[in-house]
Design an enzyme around this catalytic site. Sequence first.
Site, PDB file in Angstrom:
ATOM      1  N   LYS A 191      44.461  23.788  -5.394  1.00  0.00           N
ATOM      2  CA  LYS A 191      44.467  22.575  -3.950  1.00  0.00           C
ATOM      3  C   LYS A 191      43.805  23.333  -2.832  1.00  0.00           C
ATOM      4  O   LYS A 191      43.660  23.906  -2.528  1.00  0.00           O
ATOM      5  CB  LYS A 191      46.262  23.032  -3.924  1.00  0.00           C
ATOM      6  N   GLU A 266      44.117  37.350  -3.126  1.00  0.00           N
ATOM      7  CA  GLU A 266      42.816  37.966  -2.936  1.00  0.00           C
ATOM      8  C   GLU A 266      43.159  37.667  -0.888  1.00  0.00           C
ATOM      9  O   GLU A 266      43.160  35.993  -0.674  1.00  0.00           O
ATOM     10  CB  GLU A 266      42.213  37.273  -2.630  1.00  0.00           C
ATOM     11  N   CYS A 300      38.299  37.101   4.906  1.00  0.00           N
ATOM     12  CA  CYS A 300      38.788  38.653   5.569  1.00  0.00           C
ATOM     13  C   CYS A 300      38.282  39.151   5.108  1.00  0.00           C
ATOM     14  O   CYS A 300      39.496  39.727   5.494  1.00  0.00           O
ATOM     15  CB  CYS A 300      39.531  37.689   3.676  1.00  0.00           C
ATOM     16  N   GLU A 397      45.686  40.856  11.954  1.00  0.00           N
ATOM     17  CA  GLU A 397      43.989  39.764  11.526  1.00  0.00           C
ATOM     18  C   GLU A 397      43.973  39.107  12.420  1.00  0.00           C
ATOM     19  O   GLU A 397      44.534  38.101  12.646  1.00  0.00           O
ATOM     20  CB  GLU A 397      44.013  39.451  10.234  1.00  0.00           C
TER      21      GLU A 397
HETATM   22  P1  NDP Z   1      47.316  30.599   4.301  1.00  0.00           P
HETATM   23  O1  NDP Z   1      47.294  31.122   3.850  1.00  0.00           O
HETATM   24  O2  NDP Z   1      48.291  29.672   5.074  1.00  0.00           O
HETATM   25  O3  NDP Z   1      46.457  29.335   3.652  1.00  0.00           O
HETATM   26  C1  NDP Z   1      45.500  28.876   2.312  1.00  0.00           C
HETATM   27  C2  NDP Z   1      45.632  27.904   1.481  1.00  0.00           C
HETATM   28  O4  NDP Z   1      47.465  28.299   1.045  1.00  0.00           O
HETATM   29  C3  NDP Z   1      45.927  26.443   1.969  1.00  0.00           C
HETATM   30  O5  NDP Z   1      45.696  26.037   0.954  1.00  0.00           O
HETATM   31  C4  NDP Z   1      47.208  26.496   2.441  1.00  0.00           C
HETATM   32  O6  NDP Z   1      47.269  25.031   2.321  1.00  0.00           O
HETATM   33  C5  NDP Z   1      48.078  27.103   1.118  1.00  0.00           C
HETATM   34  N1  NDP Z   1      49.430  27.641   2.151  1.00  0.00           N
HETATM   35  C6  NDP Z   1      50.372  27.781   2.283  1.00  0.00           C
HETATM   36  N2  NDP Z   1      51.291  28.078   2.345  1.00  0.00           N
HETATM   37  C7  NDP Z   1      51.604  28.012   1.125  1.00  0.00           C
HETATM   38  C8  NDP Z   1      52.638  28.436   0.192  1.00  0.00           C
HETATM   39  N3  NDP Z   1      53.735  28.697   0.660  1.00  0.00           N
HETATM   40  N4  NDP Z   1      52.499  27.756  -1.319  1.00  0.00           N
HETATM   41  C9  NDP Z   1      51.417  27.726  -1.140  1.00  0.00           C
HETATM   42  N5  NDP Z   1      50.094  27.157  -0.817  1.00  0.00           N
HETATM   43  C10 NDP Z   1      50.290  27.611   0.876  1.00  0.00           C
HETATM   44  O7  NDP Z   1      46.055  30.301   5.144  1.00  0.00           O
HETATM   45  P2  NDP Z   1      45.894  29.534   7.354  1.00  0.00           P
HETATM   46  O8  NDP Z   1      45.345  27.852   6.765  1.00  0.00           O
HETATM   47  O9  NDP Z   1      47.234  28.389   7.750  1.00  0.00           O
HETATM   48  O10 NDP Z   1      45.677  30.669   7.529  1.00  0.00           O
HETATM   49  C11 NDP Z   1      46.618  31.099   8.985  1.00  0.00           C
HETATM   50  C12 NDP Z   1      46.286  32.983   8.619  1.00  0.00           C
HETATM   51  O11 NDP Z   1      46.043  33.234   7.197  1.00  0.00           O
HETATM   52  C13 NDP Z   1      44.654  33.284   9.189  1.00  0.00           C
HETATM   53  O12 NDP Z   1      44.929  32.830  10.744  1.00  0.00           O
HETATM   54  C14 NDP Z   1      44.440  34.192   8.860  1.00  0.00           C
HETATM   55  O13 NDP Z   1      44.910  35.585   9.289  1.00  0.00           O
HETATM   56  C15 NDP Z   1      44.489  34.486   7.128  1.00  0.00           C
HETATM   57  N6  NDP Z   1      43.810  33.834   5.811  1.00  0.00           N
HETATM   58  C16 NDP Z   1      42.949  34.487   5.045  1.00  0.00           C
HETATM   59  C17 NDP Z   1      42.051  34.362   4.495  1.00  0.00           C
HETATM   60  C18 NDP Z   1      41.244  35.215   3.872  1.00  0.00           C
HETATM   61  O14 NDP Z   1      40.482  34.574   2.891  1.00  0.00           O
HETATM   62  N7  NDP Z   1      42.703  35.991   2.915  1.00  0.00           N
HETATM   63  C19 NDP Z   1      41.902  32.602   4.834  1.00  0.00           C
HETATM   64  C20 NDP Z   1      42.113  31.574   5.291  1.00  0.00           C
HETATM   65  C21 NDP Z   1      43.109  32.247   6.376  1.00  0.00           C
HETATM   66  P3  NDP Z   1      47.489  24.279   3.709  1.00  0.00           P
HETATM   67  O15 NDP Z   1      45.903  24.424   4.109  1.00  0.00           O
HETATM   68  O16 NDP Z   1      47.991  23.065   3.344  1.00  0.00           O
HETATM   69  O17 NDP Z   1      48.182  24.808   4.640  1.00  0.00           O
END
Ligand code: NDP
Length: 806
Positions: A191, A266, A300, A397
């Site tokens: 996904k 991660e 991250c 973060e």
């Molecule tokens: P999320 O953690 O919400 O999203 C990451 C992935 O998980 C996306 O594919 C998202 O789908 C999916 N997802 C979200 N909620 C669920 C769930 N309940 N069950 C299964 N899959 C899920 O990150 P965001 O994109 O919303 O970003 C928000 C914050 O997260 C950022 O501001 C940052 O702080 C942090 N972040 C950290 C990352 C890292 O590498 N450590 C990477 C990205 C974000 P969808 O895109 O459809 O919402």
Amino acid sequence: MSVMDIFETMEYGPAPEASSPALAWIKERQPFGLFINNQWTKPTSGRYLESVNPATGKSLAQVASGNSADVDTAVAAARRAFETWSQLAGHTRARYLYALARQIQKHARLLAVLESLDNGKSIRETRDLDIPLVARHFYYHAGWAQLMASELPGYQPIGVVGQIIPWNFPLLMLAWKIAPALAMGNTIVLKPARYTSLTALKFAEIVQEIGLPPGVVNVVTGEASRVGEALVRHPDVNKIAFTGSTDVGRSIRRATAGSGKKLSLELGGKSPFVVFDDADLDSVVEGVVDAIWFNQGQVCCAGSRLLIQENIEQLLIRKLRARMEKLRLGDPLDKAVDMGAIVSPVQLREIQRLVEQGVAEGAQKWQPSWACPTEGSFFPPTLFTHVSPASSIAQVEIFGPVVVAMSFRTPEEAVALANNTRYGLAASVWSDNINLALDIAPKIKAGSVWINCTNMFDASSGFGGYRESGFGREGGKEGLYEYVRPAWKTETVRPTAESILIAKDSTTEEEDEVSASDGTRFALPAIDRTPKLFIGGKQVRPDSGYSRDVYDVHGHRIGEVGEGNRKDIRNAVEAAHAARSWSAGTTHNRAQILYYIAENLASREDEFTRRIVQQTNRTYEDAFNEVQVTLSRLFSYAAWADKFEGIVHRPPMRGVVLAMPEPMGVIGVACPEPYPLLGFVSLVAPAIAMGNTVIVVPSQQSPLSATDCYQVFETSDLPSGVVNIVTGERDVLSQVLAEHDDVDAIWYFGSAEGSKRVEFASAGNMKRTWVSNGHERDWLDTVQGEGQEFLREATQMKNIWVPYGE
Ligand code: NDP
């Protein structure tokens, strides 16, 4: 701009990359369907989501909005494909991975431009970093597919893997997850993030082009609530690999608790960038640029906390501001641009909110004098000074181009400040004194530490977090174990008839007898030996003031142990923390102590044998065998203590990466019911051999073998607090351990229901869990009962990057 102006300013002119091939590619294919079983299919919902170019705010493409029915179809396709894919020879899988790598290279420019358009990151980064690293991951893992049979004997693929990736490195995160999963023989439902699906769809096309068998890789685009959650909860998915925010990671941990699904997370970070006063400050400035303005800080492991030795703070801040004035921000497709756009208006608003909060909390904000483009989502590089370590901008973060600067005086203060968050993903240490840098690196709680460099990644070197930055590693040999399981574990293992012999005529301890003056003989009351709890090297009374009866298999009362409670566990955790210097001792010393424990136990082997007989009603021979295997196990971990070492990676750079297994810290251990002595020692010995301290809840039915060890420990030079034992109700005490924020990992060998509760409760501080899901293992067997699986659970890898050369 005139030639004269250019000579005056030495500014780069614009160097735009053409977007037309990528836009044409999109136009020909959209609306994009789902990629299931190597077919493009329409989403069941009939709905499509818009993908927007963050640099312009304009629509780029229509992407299918999948739902749980589509996830079902994709998982079914992956399950069918698993039957054959997992059976292919490693060499065959290697050829497919190699073909993927080649094809990615052939389409490198299209992928780079697509990524810039969809995500807003600069073409310089997608072209020079993301896409080459993607190809490298497939090449590297083609090698592991080839070598799997010889290098991971006794391991099998897990099955169908659900992979959920974020938007910050869309294709790179795909590669980090798909390449090892395929190499190890798994099949995949991926996904992509809602904002950035396009390169995953181009990758799906590549899957078709190279003729990967149908169903091996499936891509279901859509929203988290419809696709992500369905994947996480799907009963036929064997593993979830997730990268994203800590909050979502926590909810996935809870949702998968007790399901038996393997999990790697991660998550987020707030990584320190530590600068000592002898560092080369010009290099440091470029390092900060790479640490926090790379990918607009949406990384991250971004070095978002700049920790500077006090005497050079002013100088470095001045240099940094001068450099920030020169940073170029704008059209991501301009090759002369340093920073592109923020992925979405939602993310931009979040950055703005946190920055305003920082100002309100009293920190000083500094931004360069130039202005950002007004169209699209842009945010300027931002530096905060006068930051309090406890303020929200120093702890939360931000995931944007915002760095907060703080100062320290001594190396000890630097370490304390560096570790002052709930995260532990990465760190950089800058000093020209290699002794100092290599002393500091192991002290920082982080999965990767970069010395005089930052944000270095390679397929050969594992990446992943400590603490609330998650668990599991991606890359390196250690990353492969996320996608395999020991072959014997595929079926529920129950102890065999041979391994537990229920004796017909049990041997029981004879009571001492005395004669009265008239010659009558009667039993002498035994001197009371009710064991207390063992905390901080002392035998202490349980806080509850209660004891619990211990019965043999016939229901006869054979003794009592303390009834431990929440307070006892808290005291034990405190004692385990106080004993943390155990990890700093030499591995040789730990080995010596394990041998000594074995020696002291051997001198009382008859007593330990009788105790097992008394509790389990097994034959003396059988119990004696358990004691002998226990002694052998202690010897094994004494042997491993100084041999489970790291490796030196040679990524394609001038330098080395030192991959070092480090202890998890404080581990809570709930022991299995059978084999009261062996089960206890099989878990405690590997944990302490690797430098952890433990709080152990022994077998609930038969705790006396563990409590008999108090004296063995006391006479074996084991420092106080390394092993703490709390007897009582296993599931109640495990729950307390799982919820405790100062416990770093929990091992639970009990019921399926208890495993679920432990996994669920562990989400509080994202501690790593290892649970049995109600399956028993044969503790007598050396494959199931000891070895590297245990040592890996007892450690986490730290990768220290050390570049060299002038
Ligand atoms: P999320 O953690 O919400 O999203 C990451 C992935 O998980 C996306 O594919 C998202 O789908 C999916 N997802 C979200 N909620 C669920 C769930 N309940 N069950 C299964 N899959 C899920 O990150 P965001 O994109 O919303 O970003 C928000 C914050 O997260 C950022 O501001 C940052 O702080 C942090 N972040 C950290 C990352 C890292 O590498 N450590 C990477 C990205 C974000 P969808 O895109 O459809 O919402």
